[in-house]
Motif scaffolding. Structure first.
Motif, short mmCIF file in Angstrom:
data_model
loop_
_atom_site.label_atom_id
_atom_site.label_comp_id
_atom_site.label_asym_id
_atom_site.label_seq_id
_atom_site.Cartn_x
_atom_site.Cartn_y
_atom_site.Cartn_z
N CYS A 34 -5.68 4.61 1.42
CA CYS A 34 -6.64 4.36 2.50
C CYS A 34 -7.51 3.14 2.21
CB CYS A 34 -7.50 5.60 2.73
SG CYS A 34 -6.59 6.95 3.48
N HIS A 35 -7.89 2.96 0.96
CA HIS A 35 -8.71 1.81 0.58
C HIS A 35 -7.94 0.51 0.79
CE1 HIS A 35 -11.93 -0.31 -1.43
NE2 HIS A 35 -11.05 -0.84 -2.27
N SER B 181 -7.65 -0.18 4.51
CA SER B 181 -8.95 -0.65 5.02
C SER B 181 -9.18 -2.12 4.67
CB SER B 181 -10.09 0.18 4.45
OG SER B 181 -10.00 1.51 4.88
N CYS C 275 -7.39 10.94 3.92
CA CYS C 275 -7.95 9.97 2.96
C CYS C 275 -8.61 10.65 1.76
CB CYS C 275 -8.93 9.02 3.64
SG CYS C 275 -8.07 7.77 4.62
N ASP C 276 -8.95 11.94 1.89
CA ASP C 276 -9.47 12.67 0.74
C ASP C 276 -8.39 12.84 -0.32
OD1 ASP C 276 -11.79 12.91 2.20
OD2 ASP C 276 -11.35 14.95 2.89
N PRO D 167 -6.83 8.38 -1.56
CA PRO D 167 -7.90 7.38 -1.38
C PRO D 167 -7.45 5.95 -1.68
CG PRO D 167 -8.29 8.65 -3.36
CD PRO D 167 -7.14 9.29 -2.66
N LYS D 168 -6.55 5.79 -2.65
CA LYS D 168 -6.09 4.44 -2.99
C LYS D 168 -5.35 3.80 -1.80
CE LYS D 168 -2.90 2.12 -6.11
NZ LYS D 168 -1.85 2.33 -7.09
N PRO E 288 -7.96 15.18 8.04
CA PRO E 288 -8.09 13.88 7.35
C PRO E 288 -7.22 13.86 6.09
CG PRO E 288 -10.10 15.19 7.12
CD PRO E 288 -9.19 15.94 8.03
N SER F 94 0.84 -1.20 0.00
CA SER F 94 0.00 0.00 0.00
C SER F 94 0.88 1.25 0.00
CB SER F 94 -0.94 0.00 1.20
OG SER F 94 -0.21 0.02 2.39
N GLY G 83 -7.07 9.00 10.12
CA GLY G 83 -6.71 9.33 8.74
C GLY G 83 -7.92 9.63 7.88
N LYS G 84 -9.02 8.95 8.16
CA LYS G 84 -10.23 9.17 7.35
C LYS G 84 -11.01 10.40 7.79
CE LYS G 84 -14.17 6.85 5.37
NZ LYS G 84 -13.89 7.01 3.96
N GLY H 61 -6.38 4.54 11.25
CA GLY H 61 -7.18 4.66 10.03
C GLY H 61 -8.38 5.58 10.21
#
Length: 181
Positions: free
Chosen positions: A148-149, A152, A141-142, A145-146, A139, A45, A128-129, A125
Motif C-alpha cells: 500500500c505504501h 501510494s 492495507c493493515d 502495508p509495504k 481494508p 509493488s 484498500g486502506k 487505494g
C-alpha cells in the motif's frame, strides 16, 4: 525591399522565446521523471504475507485498475520523452504558434490520461486502506502495508506529473493564442 522589412518586424524577440523553451524542456524532463518513477514503483509493488496460515499475495497485476494506472503512466512517460525530443530538436528552429496548439492538444490528452489513471488508483487505494463496510469490503492495507505504501507513492508521483502537464497545457495554450487566422 518591403518584404525583408516586414519579415524582421514579425519575428518575436528571442530572449523570451528561449526562456519559454527552457521552461518547457525542464517541465517535460520533470514529467518524464515523475511518470517513469511512478511506473517503476507500481510495477515493482508486491508483497506476500501469511495470515492465519493462508498466504496472501498483493500485486499491481491483480487489479485491473492498477494495470490501467501502470499503462497510463507508461504511455505518459513515452509521450513525455517524445514531446521532450520534439521540443528540444524542433524548438530552436520553428517559431510557428501553430506548433504550440499541437503541443497544447498533446499535453491536454496526456494530462487527461494520467488524471484518469490517478483517479482510478486513488479510488481503489482508498477502499484498500479504509474498506467499504456497506459493501462488505474489508481494508487490506493493515495486512500488506509495504504494498500500500508503494502504491501510494506511485500515485503521488503521478499526480505531480498531472500538475506538470496542466502547467504545460496552460503555457502551450497561452502561446497558441498568437495564431493568425
Amino acid at each position: 525591399m518591403e518584404n525583408s522589412g516586414s519579415k524582421n518586424m514579425q519575428r518575436p524577440p528571442m530572449k523570451p522565446y528561449k526562456c519559454l523553451l527552457g521552461t518547457q524542456i525542464l517541465l517535460r524532463i520533470l514529467a518524464t521523471t515523475f511518470t517513469l518513477a511512478s511506473t517503476w514503483i507500481i510495477l515493482t509493488s508486491k508483497q506476500t504475507v501469511t495470515i492465519f496460515g493462508l498466504e496472501m499475495d498483493a500485486r499491481y497485476s491483480y487489479s485491473p485498475v492498477f494495470k490501467f494506472f501502470a499503462f497510463a503512466n507508461m504511455i505518459g512517460c513515452a509521450f513525455s520523452v517524445l514531446s521532450l525530443l520534439l521540443a528540444s530538436v524542433l524548438g530552436h528552429k520553428v517559431l510557428d504558434p501553430k506548433n504550440y496548439f499541437y503541443m497544447f492538444l498533446h499535453d491536454l490528452i496526456v494530462m487527461a490520461l494520467l488524471l484518469a489513471g490517478c483517479a482510478a488508483a486513488t479510488a481503489v487505494g482508498y477502499v484498500g486502506k479504509y474498506g467499504e463496510m456497506h459493501s462488505g469490503w474489508m481494508p487490506i492495507c493493515d495486512h500488506v502495508p509495504k504494498f500500500c505504501h508503494k502504491v501510494s507513492n506511485s500515485v503521488i508521483l503521478s499526480y505531480f506529473a498531472v500538475i506538470i502537464y496542466l502547467c504545460l497545457a496552460i503555457v502551450s495554450a497561452n502561446q497558441s493564442r498568437q495564431i493568425q487566422v
